[in-house]
Structure formats: C-alpha cells, structure tokens
Design an enzyme around this catalytic site. Structure first.
Site, short mmCIF file in Angstrom:
data_model
loop_
_atom_site.label_atom_id
_atom_site.label_comp_id
_atom_site.label_asym_id
_atom_site.label_seq_id
_atom_site.Cartn_x
_atom_site.Cartn_y
_atom_site.Cartn_z
N SER A 48 49.25 38.65 33.54
CA SER A 48 47.86 38.24 33.69
C SER A 48 47.71 36.93 32.92
CB SER A 48 46.93 39.34 33.18
OG SER A 48 45.58 39.01 33.44
N HIS A 61 47.44 38.63 38.19
CA HIS A 61 46.01 38.85 38.35
C HIS A 61 45.34 37.54 38.79
CE1 HIS A 61 46.05 42.42 35.29
NE2 HIS A 61 46.58 42.74 36.46
N ASP A 96 46.96 46.70 31.97
CA ASP A 96 47.60 46.91 33.26
C ASP A 96 49.11 46.68 33.11
OD1 ASP A 96 47.95 47.34 35.98
OD2 ASP A 96 47.50 45.25 36.50
#
Length: 205
Positions: free
Chosen positions: A23, A50, A143
C-alpha cells in the site's frame, strides 16, 4: 549452507507462483523489483497495490515498455502463465481459481480496500498450497497479514519487508506479529531474493 538457508532454498525450488502486495510507500520498490526481473524469470507474478479507479495509473504500461517481462493488468478468466506480471485492477479483488486462472471480484471491501492483498494471497494459497512465495511491503493498514499467516500455515515461503526499512511500517509489522514469517528483509535483500529465485528455479530446468 545452514539449515535455514536449506529450508528457504527448498521452498523456492517447490514454488510455482509469486504474489506481492503493498500500500502506501511500497510503489517505488514494486516498480524497481519488476523493472529488474530478468527476461527468463521462472514464475508468474501477481501484484496487488492499493489504488483507486479515480486516479489513472500507468505502472503496467511503463513497466511493460521498460522492463524485460510482459507486464499487464489482470483480466477475468485469464490463464496464469509464468514469466508474466499481473497487476490487480483498481477496485477489483484479484483471485486465483482452481485450474490456474484469474478472477476479478467486486465483493465487499477488505480492510477498507478493493483490491485487497489478503484476498489475493489467500486465494493463491488455496490453489497452490505450499507452492506460493508471498512478499508483503510497506503500507498503512493491516491488509496482507492474514494472507501471509495463511500461506505460512500451508508452508509457503513468506517474506516481509523490514518495518525499519519500510516507508510505512504498519503493514509489515502486522504480518510479523500475526505470522511466523520466513524472512524479514530490507529493500536490497528483497531484490537479492528475486535473483536467488531466478537462479535456483532456472537451475532446475
């Protein structure tokens, strides 16, 4: 070669797919890693970053033009082939299906994200079991931690960026706390691991 090194090499020899996720703060290392993959890299590569469909990204086009491997945005029902880098499209989970094909999924957000790293890691492990190499990089949420833990339980090779070398440490730190990861590496060591994967796998062919 010590026992840990032998253990890592054994997992590399067994691997059939490489999955990577990041991310915030991970874009540049992903770009550099893919740019430097050799043309005979022996595994398919799935990458989840992301990103939102609101902002156009040219990473696939840039890497396909400047790197040695074919790089593309993943397509629904596409067959997975070694030596190709597949990026998860914005706003779709990228899943692996039985038989070695890809699926794009528009189900609920995971950790407020779609695409979610956990979704890709877990589905890859469901199909490839212990034959997965997973690499988790910088990010500001958790995540990927559950996906890394799942792959670790199935005896795949799990690699996490050293939180001290990550731009944002939350994501790699969560994985370290949740899973018994095989390797915690800085950026240079991750690049060296990619070279090791290429060398070990190509020696077998």
């Amino acid at each position: 070669m010590n026992k840990q090194d032998q253990h890592i090499v054994s997992k590399i020899k067994n691997a059939e797919i490489l999955v990577m996720g990041c991310s915030a703060g991970g874009f540049s290392i992903i770009y550099d890693l893919v740019l430097n993959f050799p043309e005979n890299f022996p595994l398919p590569v799935l990458i989840v970053i992301h990103r939102s469909r609101k902002y156009k990204s040219l990473i696939e086009e840039q890497l396909n033009l400047n790197g040695k491997l074919k790089v593309k945005m993943a397509e629904d029902k596409e067959r997975i082939k070694k030596g190709i880098v597949y990026f998860a499209p914005p706003d779709y989970h990228l899943l692996v299906e039985d038989g070695g094909s890809l699926s794009l999924d528009y189900s609920e957000l995971v950790h407020f994200c779609r695409p979610a790293i956990d979704a890709t890691f877990q589905s890859a492990a469901d199909v490839y079991k212990e034959k997965v190499i997973a690499v988790l990089l910088s990010g500001t949420n958790e995540d990927g931690a559950e996906g890394i833990a799942y792959i670790s339980e199935l005896n795949g090779l799990t690699v996490v960026q050293d939180p001290d070398s990550a731009e944002f440490r939350t994501m790699p730190q969560a994985a370290i706390e949740k899973a018994n990861v095989d390797l915690i590496l800085n950026n240079l060591q991750i690049a060296e691991l990619m070279n090791d994967i290429n060398r070990v796998k190509n020696q077998l062919e």
